[in-house]
Enzyme design. Sequence first.
Site, PDB file in Angstrom:
ATOM      1  CG  HIS A 135      -2.100   0.920   1.063  1.00  0.00           C
ATOM      2  ND1 HIS A 135      -2.199   2.073   1.786  1.00  0.00           N
ATOM      3  CD2 HIS A 135      -3.189   0.874   0.262  1.00  0.00           C
ATOM      4  CE1 HIS A 135      -3.310   2.711   1.452  1.00  0.00           C
ATOM      5  NE2 HIS A 135      -3.931   2.002   0.528  1.00  0.00           N
ATOM      6  CG  PHE A 136       0.326   4.558  -1.060  1.00  0.00           C
ATOM      7  CD1 PHE A 136      -0.065   4.846  -2.357  1.00  0.00           C
ATOM      8  CD2 PHE A 136      -0.615   4.671  -0.059  1.00  0.00           C
ATOM      9  CE1 PHE A 136      -1.344   5.262  -2.640  1.00  0.00           C
ATOM     10  CE2 PHE A 136      -1.904   5.091  -0.331  1.00  0.00           C
ATOM     11  CZ  PHE A 136      -2.273   5.380  -1.628  1.00  0.00           C
TER      12      PHE A 136
END
Length: 151
Positions: A48-49
């Site tokens: 996530h990112f």
Amino acid sequence: MVKNNDQILEKLPYGRPFLFVDAIESIDENGVRGHYTLDKDADFYKGHFKGHPVTPGVILTEIMAQIGVVCLGIFLLDDASRSAVSVALTSTQIEFLKPVYPGEKVTVVSQKKYFRFGKLKCTVTITNAAGIEVCTGEIAGMVVPKMQHHE
């Protein structure tokens, strides 16, 4: 009958790694306050990112639901004859205001709007360790005693 907050935690229908409640700080018929510290090594941070992990909104929503609706629902349904509850989220409307990073401790405060016919609707807010509001909204769910299945 629930005599303390730890007994509510024991009745939660979740286990690690999907349990997002560390402690209940206070609870009564109008609301609940509790906290959770995000595991900096949780799998969801890995993708996530990339290089700049941020807690996904769905995880923040789940933290809000577990503390703000499920814990409160267990408290409201408390009865010596009930050992468990069934919970189904029916609606969420959440605004995400600030990012929450791996390892952060967040505090959830939930205020009951209503509890009728098994439906519990709450206004729920998360603040970070600095006391800054990171997300807020309304969550509703059906909270009913778990029925025993007879064959």
